[in-house]
Design a protein around this motif. Structure first.
Motif, PDB file in Angstrom:
ATOM      1  N   GLN A 299     -14.925  13.001  -2.738  1.00 24.63           N
ATOM      2  CA  GLN A 299     -13.673  13.754  -2.775  1.00 24.63           C
ATOM      3  C   GLN A 299     -12.594  13.065  -1.924  1.00 24.63           C
ATOM      4  OE1 GLN A 299     -13.666  16.403  -4.751  1.00 24.63           O
ATOM      5  NE2 GLN A 299     -15.881  16.499  -5.102  1.00 24.63           N
ATOM      6  N   PHE A 300     -13.010  12.577  -0.761  1.00 22.94           N
ATOM      7  CA  PHE A 300     -12.046  11.910   0.124  1.00 22.94           C
ATOM      8  C   PHE A 300     -11.625  10.550  -0.440  1.00 22.94           C
ATOM      9  CE2 PHE A 300     -13.867  15.038   2.944  1.00 22.94           C
ATOM     10  CZ  PHE A 300     -12.796  15.420   3.740  1.00 22.94           C
ATOM     11  N   ARG A 301     -12.511   9.892  -1.171  1.00 25.05           N
ATOM     12  CA  ARG A 301     -12.135   8.623  -1.796  1.00 25.05           C
ATOM     13  C   ARG A 301     -11.061   8.826  -2.854  1.00 25.05           C
ATOM     14  NH1 ARG A 301     -18.215   5.945  -2.410  1.00 25.05           N
ATOM     15  NH2 ARG A 301     -18.409   5.257  -0.218  1.00 25.05           N
ATOM     16  N   ASP A 302     -11.083   9.980  -3.509  1.00 30.04           N
ATOM     17  CA  ASP A 302     -10.036  10.284  -4.478  1.00 30.04           C
ATOM     18  C   ASP A 302      -8.683  10.388  -3.778  1.00 30.04           C
ATOM     19  OD1 ASP A 302      -9.164  11.231  -7.218  1.00 30.04           O
ATOM     20  OD2 ASP A 302      -8.611  12.974  -6.004  1.00 30.04           O
ATOM     21  N   ILE A 303      -8.649  11.017  -2.594  1.00 27.19           N
ATOM     22  CA  ILE A 303      -7.393  11.082  -1.823  1.00 27.19           C
ATOM     23  C   ILE A 303      -6.963   9.687  -1.409  1.00 27.19           C
ATOM     24  CG2 ILE A 303      -6.306  11.968   0.267  1.00 27.19           C
ATOM     25  CD1 ILE A 303      -8.054  14.388   0.126  1.00 27.19           C
ATOM     26  N   TYR A 304      -7.934   8.858  -1.047  1.00 27.81           N
ATOM     27  CA  TYR A 304      -7.602   7.480  -0.659  1.00 27.81           C
ATOM     28  C   TYR A 304      -6.899   6.749  -1.804  1.00 27.81           C
ATOM     29  CZ  TYR A 304      -8.204   2.507   0.178  1.00 27.81           C
ATOM     30  OH  TYR A 304      -7.989   1.163   0.314  1.00 27.81           O
ATOM     31  N   ASP A 305      -7.366   6.967  -3.037  1.00 32.86           N
ATOM     32  CA  ASP A 305      -6.732   6.326  -4.183  1.00 32.86           C
ATOM     33  C   ASP A 305      -5.277   6.762  -4.320  1.00 32.86           C
ATOM     34  OD1 ASP A 305      -9.089   5.029  -4.761  1.00 32.86           O
ATOM     35  OD2 ASP A 305      -9.769   6.534  -6.205  1.00 32.86           O
ATOM     36  N   HIS A 306      -5.010   8.051  -4.103  1.00 35.81           N
ATOM     37  CA  HIS A 306      -3.641   8.539  -4.162  1.00 35.81           C
ATOM     38  C   HIS A 306      -2.776   7.886  -3.081  1.00 35.81           C
ATOM     39  CE1 HIS A 306      -5.531  11.651  -6.632  1.00 35.81           C
ATOM     40  NE2 HIS A 306      -4.317  11.986  -7.056  1.00 35.81           N
ATOM     41  N   LEU A 307      -3.309   7.808  -1.877  1.00 32.29           N
ATOM     42  CA  LEU A 307      -2.542   7.210  -0.779  1.00 32.29           C
ATOM     43  C   LEU A 307      -2.282   5.734  -1.028  1.00 32.29           C
ATOM     44  CD1 LEU A 307      -4.193   8.863   2.362  1.00 32.29           C
ATOM     45  CD2 LEU A 307      -1.893   9.267   1.480  1.00 32.29           C
ATOM     46  N   ALA A 308      -3.277   5.036  -1.570  1.00 31.45           N
ATOM     47  CA  ALA A 308      -3.076   3.611  -1.867  1.00 31.45           C
ATOM     48  C   ALA A 308      -1.983   3.421  -2.902  1.00 31.45           C
ATOM     49  CB  ALA A 308      -4.393   3.005  -2.355  1.00 31.45           C
ATOM     50  N   ARG A 309      -1.949   4.301  -3.893  1.00 30.32           N
ATOM     51  CA  ARG A 309      -0.895   4.199  -4.909  1.00 30.32           C
ATOM     52  C   ARG A 309       0.469   4.519  -4.319  1.00 30.32           C
ATOM     53  NH1 ARG A 309      -2.827   7.556  -8.086  1.00 30.32           N
ATOM     54  NH2 ARG A 309      -1.419   9.341  -7.909  1.00 30.32           N
ATOM     55  N   PHE A 310       0.540   5.535  -3.477  1.00 36.51           N
ATOM     56  CA  PHE A 310       1.818   5.871  -2.832  1.00 36.51           C
ATOM     57  C   PHE A 310       2.284   4.743  -1.924  1.00 36.51           C
ATOM     58  CE2 PHE A 310       0.741  10.674  -3.070  1.00 36.51           C
ATOM     59  CZ  PHE A 310       1.071  10.673  -4.406  1.00 36.51           C
ATOM     60  N   PHE A 311       1.334   4.113  -1.219  1.00 31.87           N
ATOM     61  CA  PHE A 311       1.697   3.015  -0.328  1.00 31.87           C
ATOM     62  C   PHE A 311       2.285   1.853  -1.123  1.00 31.87           C
ATOM     63  CE2 PHE A 311       0.544  -1.022   1.689  1.00 31.87           C
ATOM     64  CZ  PHE A 311       1.154  -0.879   2.922  1.00 31.87           C
ATOM     65  N   GLU A 312       1.647   1.503  -2.233  1.00 30.28           N
ATOM     66  CA  GLU A 312       2.164   0.412  -3.062  1.00 30.28           C
ATOM     67  C   GLU A 312       3.528   0.765  -3.654  1.00 30.28           C
ATOM     68  OE1 GLU A 312      -0.875  -0.285  -5.912  1.00 30.28           O
ATOM     69  OE2 GLU A 312      -2.277  -1.160  -4.475  1.00 30.28           O
ATOM     70  N   LEU A 313       3.706   2.037  -4.025  1.00 33.84           N
ATOM     71  CA  LEU A 313       4.997   2.456  -4.566  1.00 33.84           C
ATOM     72  C   LEU A 313       6.086   2.373  -3.506  1.00 33.84           C
ATOM     73  CD1 LEU A 313       6.658   3.605  -6.880  1.00 33.84           C
ATOM     74  CD2 LEU A 313       5.897   5.894  -6.216  1.00 33.84           C
ATOM     75  N   ALA A 314       5.774   2.822  -2.292  1.00 38.35           N
ATOM     76  CA  ALA A 314       6.753   2.731  -1.202  1.00 38.35           C
ATOM     77  C   ALA A 314       7.093   1.272  -0.896  1.00 38.35           C
ATOM     78  CB  ALA A 314       6.213   3.424   0.048  1.00 38.35           C
ATOM     79  N   GLU A 315       6.088   0.407  -0.965  1.00 37.80           N
ATOM     80  CA  GLU A 315       6.323  -1.018  -0.734  1.00 37.80           C
ATOM     81  C   GLU A 315       7.226  -1.605  -1.819  1.00 37.80           C
ATOM     82  OE1 GLU A 315       5.592  -4.672   1.401  1.00 37.80           O
ATOM     83  OE2 GLU A 315       5.218  -2.578   1.883  1.00 37.80           O
ATOM     84  N   SER A 316       6.976  -1.215  -3.073  1.00 33.79           N
ATOM     85  CA  SER A 316       7.800  -1.717  -4.176  1.00 33.79           C
ATOM     86  C   SER A 316       9.230  -1.205  -4.064  1.00 33.79           C
ATOM     87  CB  SER A 316       7.193  -1.290  -5.517  1.00 33.79           C
ATOM     88  OG  SER A 316       5.884  -1.801  -5.677  1.00 33.79           O
ATOM     89  N   LEU A 317       9.387   0.071  -3.712  1.00 27.77           N
ATOM     90  CA  LEU A 317      10.727   0.631  -3.571  1.00 27.77           C
ATOM     91  C   LEU A 317      11.485  -0.029  -2.425  1.00 27.77           C
ATOM     92  CD1 LEU A 317      10.011   4.439  -4.124  1.00 27.77           C
ATOM     93  CD2 LEU A 317      10.997   2.813  -5.743  1.00 27.77           C
ATOM     94  N   ARG A 318      10.768  -0.351  -1.355  1.00 30.25           N
ATOM     95  CA  ARG A 318      11.434  -1.046  -0.247  1.00 30.25           C
ATOM     96  C   ARG A 318      11.914  -2.427  -0.672  1.00 30.25           C
ATOM     97  NH1 ARG A 318       8.609  -3.529   5.064  1.00 30.25           N
ATOM     98  NH2 ARG A 318       7.780  -4.792   3.377  1.00 30.25           N
ATOM     99  N   ASP A 319      11.097  -3.132  -1.466  1.00 32.11           N
ATOM    100  CA  ASP A 319      11.512  -4.451  -1.963  1.00 32.11           C
ATOM    101  C   ASP A 319      12.726  -4.328  -2.887  1.00 32.11           C
ATOM    102  OD1 ASP A 319       9.450  -5.594  -0.550  1.00 32.11           O
ATOM    103  OD2 ASP A 319       8.072  -5.677  -2.260  1.00 32.11           O
ATOM    104  N   ILE A 320      12.726  -3.281  -3.717  1.00 33.12           N
ATOM    105  CA  ILE A 320      13.877  -3.068  -4.608  1.00 33.12           C
ATOM    106  C   ILE A 320      15.133  -2.789  -3.792  1.00 33.12           C
ATOM    107  CG2 ILE A 320      14.831  -1.541  -6.357  1.00 33.12           C
ATOM    108  CD1 ILE A 320      12.013  -1.195  -7.464  1.00 33.12           C
ATOM    109  N   ALA A 321      14.993  -1.964  -2.746  1.00 30.09           N
ATOM    110  CA  ALA A 321      16.148  -1.668  -1.893  1.00 30.09           C
ATOM    111  C   ALA A 321      16.683  -2.937  -1.237  1.00 30.09           C
ATOM    112  CB  ALA A 321      15.761  -0.642  -0.834  1.00 30.09           C
ATOM    113  N   THR A 322      15.779  -3.795  -0.780  1.00 27.70           N
ATOM    114  CA  THR A 322      16.207  -5.065  -0.173  1.00 27.70           C
ATOM    115  C   THR A 322      16.924  -5.943  -1.194  1.00 27.70           C
ATOM    116  OG1 THR A 322      14.336  -4.968   1.372  1.00 27.70           O
ATOM    117  CG2 THR A 322      15.406  -7.095   1.071  1.00 27.70           C
ATOM    118  N   SER A 323      16.386  -5.986  -2.421  1.00 25.27           N
ATOM    119  CA  SER A 323      17.021  -6.786  -3.471  1.00 25.27           C
ATOM    120  C   SER A 323      18.405  -6.250  -3.820  1.00 25.27           C
ATOM    121  CB  SER A 323      16.134  -6.802  -4.722  1.00 25.27           C
ATOM    122  OG  SER A 323      14.872  -7.381  -4.452  1.00 25.27           O
ATOM    123  N   LEU A 324      18.536  -4.926  -3.862  1.00 19.48           N
ATOM    124  CA  LEU A 324      19.842  -4.336  -4.161  1.00 19.48           C
ATOM    125  C   LEU A 324      20.853  -4.644  -3.067  1.00 19.48           C
ATOM    126  CD1 LEU A 324      18.909  -0.843  -5.654  1.00 19.48           C
ATOM    127  CD2 LEU A 324      19.764  -2.849  -6.860  1.00 19.48           C
TER     128      LEU A 324
END
Length: 345
Positions: free
Chosen positions: A224-249
């Motif tokens: 059950q906790f590994r499922d939460i980890y998957d969600h957090l990993a996806r959110f972390f990658e999304l936040a990283e991608s959005l930060r890169d987009i903000a820098t590019s803009l």
């Protein structure tokens, strides 16, 4: 406003309210039962008695009272202490607020906070825990999972809001560069950096749990906790991608503004070049006209020949002006050609 709710949870999975912590502890002597202590904005007087009652570490209590800690997990002989973050988005502002948990063999303790909207961060958590409770989900670890799962699911609201703001900023940069306010883009990037930092530490917490480093989480709950980890990993990658987009803009906005300044500078240079061309053409003509307008020209050619000499003088002015104009045009074209070829004269 401080609130506290104490529940004894027998094998039936029902939440039995208790008046005091001691009452909930006394009922846990039944086989398979445990208790849940839920605090909202607790005070030091409410939490410090738990040090002796449940053998909680004083440093963990101190961290729980300080709501400005990074997410982490600390394992003690009789319990584990978890610091987690909840995201709240309101009025185009993201707040990162701390929630704390203690997990033992027969108990789970949750410490909630009031969000910017005036509601608890885990509002309605009692109903969610009762709904998720089943025969195969009995135990403090499963209650902890339910609470953490609710917090993680609500994180997506703040992340999606930042994604929408970034998309709007991207449209403004591309479509209306002169009206765009770069300060808003800097604010978005600053928020994304804070979200990324929080998600990074939360992901590390679940890495330790998934490695079975926490002795109070049984093997059947690890999945059950590994499922939460998957969600957090996806959110972390999304936040990283959005930060890169903000820098590019930000870089695109800077480039667009630099191009606008360059075009304005080029227009100024062309205007100055035209004025310089006019000045150079008329400068020798002004000199000759000043000479011809005085008596020196008449003295050199004779007063009786003015009908011939002055028309010739005017014709000379026209020829000199025309030659100067075409000579300067040729020089300018030659310079432009040299600039385009990257060569010097």
């Amino acid at each position: 406003m401080s609130e506290s709710h104490f529940y004894h949870i027998p094998k039936s999975g029902k939440l039995v309210p208790c008046a005091k912590v001691e009452d909930a502890m006394a009922l846990t002597e039944q086989e398979g039962s445990f208790f849940w202590l839920h605090y909202l904005e607790p005070t030091s007087e409410e939490l410090r008695p738990l040090i002796s009652l449940l053998d909680l570490h004083p440093l963990a209590i101190e961290d729980a009272l300080d709501d400005n800690q990074l997410p982490k997990i600390d394992d003690f002989p009789s319990n584990s202490f978890i610091i987690f973050n909840a995201f709240s988005y309101a009025d185009e502002k993201v707040d990162i607020l701390e929630v704390d948990f203690f997990l033992g063999k027969h108990f789970v303790i949750s410490i909630d906070r009031i969000g910017p909207d005036g509601k608890p961060l885990m509002d309605g958590i009692q109903e969610t825990v009762m709904r998720e409770m089943a025969e195969d989900r009995q135990g403090p670890a499963f209650v902890l999972h339910t609470m953490l799962d609710v917090i993680v699911d609500r994180k997506v609201n703040a992340i999606e809001a930042m994604e929408d703001r970034l998309a709007a900023a991207e449209d403004a940069v591309m479509d209306r560069p002169t009206d765009f306010e770069p300060k808003s883009l800097q604010q978005i990037r600053h928020i994304l950096v804070k979200l990324r930092r929080s998600l990074f530490h939360e992901r590390e917490v679940f890495v330790k749990i998934s490695r079975k480093d926490c002795p109070f989480i049984p093997d059947k709950a690890i999945y059950q906790f590994r499922d939460i980890y998957d969600h957090l990993a996806r959110f972390f990658e999304l936040a990283e991608s959005l930060r890169d987009i903000a820098t590019s803009l930000m870089e695109i906005d800077l480039s667009v503004r630099s191009n606008e300044m360059a075009r304005a500078s080029n227009r100024t240079n062309r205007s100055v070049r035209r004025l310089t061309l006019i000045t150079i053409v008329f400068l020798p003509l002004s000199l000759l006209a000043s000479i011809g307008g005085m008596s020196e020209w008449t003295m050199m050619t004779g007063a009786e020949n003015w009908r011939i000499t002055y028309p010739l003088f005017l014709l000379g002015l026209v020829l000199i002006g025309t030659l100067s104009y075409f000579l300067l045009k040729w020089i300018i074209r030659h310079d432009d050609h040299s600039d385009n070829d990257g060569t010097d004269i």
